[in-house]
Design a protein around this motif. Structure first.
Motif, short mmCIF file in Angstrom:
data_model
loop_
_atom_site.label_atom_id
_atom_site.label_comp_id
_atom_site.label_asym_id
_atom_site.label_seq_id
_atom_site.Cartn_x
_atom_site.Cartn_y
_atom_site.Cartn_z
N ALA A 99 0.85 -1.20 0.00
CA ALA A 99 0.00 0.00 0.00
C ALA A 99 0.88 1.25 0.00
O ALA A 99 0.61 2.21 -0.73
N GLU A 100 1.95 1.23 0.80
CA GLU A 100 2.88 2.36 0.83
C GLU A 100 3.56 2.53 -0.53
O GLU A 100 3.70 3.64 -1.03
N GLN A 101 3.93 1.43 -1.14
CA GLN A 101 4.59 1.49 -2.46
C GLN A 101 3.64 2.02 -3.53
O GLN A 101 4.04 2.74 -4.43
N ARG A 102 2.34 1.66 -3.43
CA ARG A 102 1.37 2.18 -4.40
C ARG A 102 1.28 3.70 -4.29
O ARG A 102 1.14 4.39 -5.30
N GLN A 103 1.37 4.24 -3.08
CA GLN A 103 1.38 5.69 -2.89
C GLN A 103 2.62 6.30 -3.55
O GLN A 103 2.54 7.32 -4.20
N LYS A 104 3.75 5.62 -3.38
CA LYS A 104 4.99 6.11 -3.99
C LYS A 104 4.91 6.07 -5.51
O LYS A 104 5.36 6.99 -6.19
N VAL A 105 4.30 5.02 -6.06
CA VAL A 105 4.15 4.90 -7.52
C VAL A 105 3.28 6.05 -8.04
O VAL A 105 3.59 6.66 -9.07
N LYS A 106 2.21 6.33 -7.34
CA LYS A 106 1.32 7.43 -7.73
C LYS A 106 2.09 8.76 -7.78
O LYS A 106 1.98 9.52 -8.74
N ILE A 107 2.89 9.02 -6.75
CA ILE A 107 3.69 10.25 -6.71
C ILE A 107 4.73 10.24 -7.83
O ILE A 107 4.93 11.25 -8.50
N LEU A 108 5.38 9.10 -8.03
CA LEU A 108 6.39 8.99 -9.08
C LEU A 108 5.78 9.31 -10.45
O LEU A 108 6.36 10.05 -11.25
N LYS A 109 4.62 8.78 -10.71
CA LYS A 109 3.97 9.05 -12.00
C LYS A 109 3.65 10.53 -12.15
O LYS A 109 3.78 11.08 -13.25
N THR A 110 3.25 11.19 -11.06
CA THR A 110 3.00 12.64 -11.10
C THR A 110 4.29 13.38 -11.39
O THR A 110 4.32 14.29 -12.23
N LEU A 111 5.36 13.00 -10.71
CA LEU A 111 6.66 13.64 -10.95
C LEU A 111 7.08 13.50 -12.40
O LEU A 111 7.53 14.46 -13.02
N LEU A 112 6.91 12.32 -12.95
CA LEU A 112 7.35 12.06 -14.32
C LEU A 112 6.46 12.75 -15.35
O LEU A 112 6.96 13.21 -16.38
N SER A 113 5.18 12.86 -15.07
CA SER A 113 4.30 13.49 -16.06
C SER A 113 4.27 15.01 -15.95
O SER A 113 4.16 15.70 -16.96
N ASP A 114 4.42 15.54 -14.74
CA ASP A 114 4.25 16.99 -14.54
C ASP A 114 5.54 17.77 -14.27
O ASP A 114 5.55 18.99 -14.45
N TYR A 115 6.59 17.08 -13.84
CA TYR A 115 7.80 17.80 -13.41
C TYR A 115 9.07 17.17 -13.97
O TYR A 115 10.08 17.07 -13.30
N ASN A 116 9.01 16.76 -15.22
CA ASN A 116 10.17 16.11 -15.84
C ASN A 116 10.30 16.58 -17.28
O ASN A 116 9.41 16.34 -18.08
#
Length: 187
Positions: A99-116
């Motif tokens: 569950a913690e990793q799923r939260q991290k994946v969600k944040i990672l996808k946001t970082l990659l789509s919006d701040y990369n």
């Protein structure tokens, strides 16, 4: 690897967070025991010889010689916390860890789509993998609350996020980059 399948494709047999790996994000690897495209692995072969344990820490021989120096170098994903993450899974349980990793994946996808702008993928994967979730969420919260952040260029945004992650990493003694094994020079 043929005939090697696992139910949890997020957290590998040996303690890697597959969901946070650039190879997995790009669709080049389905994760440990994920079938077609799954990479050959000595630890997977070992699991098959030891009753197909789901995680190495379930094996009666864990930790074995395969874990000597395992965190020293990285592959496509950081290995820096492999052993610590396996301890964490044992302490909190695999469901809570996933569950913690799923939260991290969600944040990672946001970082990659919006701040990369195309140069931070590996950095973000390593940072999200290594930093505690609360620290990552704190950085994301700072970004959302910063009114002037909206007016910044994409490059300025990613540099700010990277510097915030770096500050946390320095405080925690972490290295936010992949550590490749040195190439042996031919004589």
């Amino acid at each position: 690897m043929k005939n090697f399948n696992r139910t949890n494709l997020s957290f590998s047999l040996c303690g890697l967070n597959c969901e946070l790996c650039p190879m997995r994000l790009d669709g080049h690897c389905p994760g440990c025991g994920g079938g077609i495209g799954n990479q050959s692995c000595a630890i997977a072969r070992c699991s098959m010889q030891h009753d197909k344990v789901e995680y190495c820490f379930h094996c009666t021989e864990y930790p074995c010689q395969r874990y000597e120096g395992i965190e020293e170098y990285d592959s496509f994903i950081t290995h820096q916390r492999q052993l610590k993450d396996m301890i964490k899974v044992q302490e909190m349980g695999i469901e809570a860890y996933n569950a913690e990793q799923r939260q991290k994946v969600k944040i990672l996808k946001t970082l990659l789509s919006d701040y990369n702008s195309g140069r931070r993928k590996t950095f973000y994967c390593v940072a999200v993998n290594l930093l505690p979730l609360k620290d990552i969420e704190n950085v994301m919260g700072q970004i959302v609350k910063n009114v002037s952040f909206c007016d910044w260029t994409a490059k300025e945004k990613e540099e700010k996020i990277a510097s915030l992650f770096q500050e946390i990493a320095v405080e925690q003694g972490l290295i936010l980059k992949l550590r490749k094994k040195p190439v042996k020079k031919s004589e």
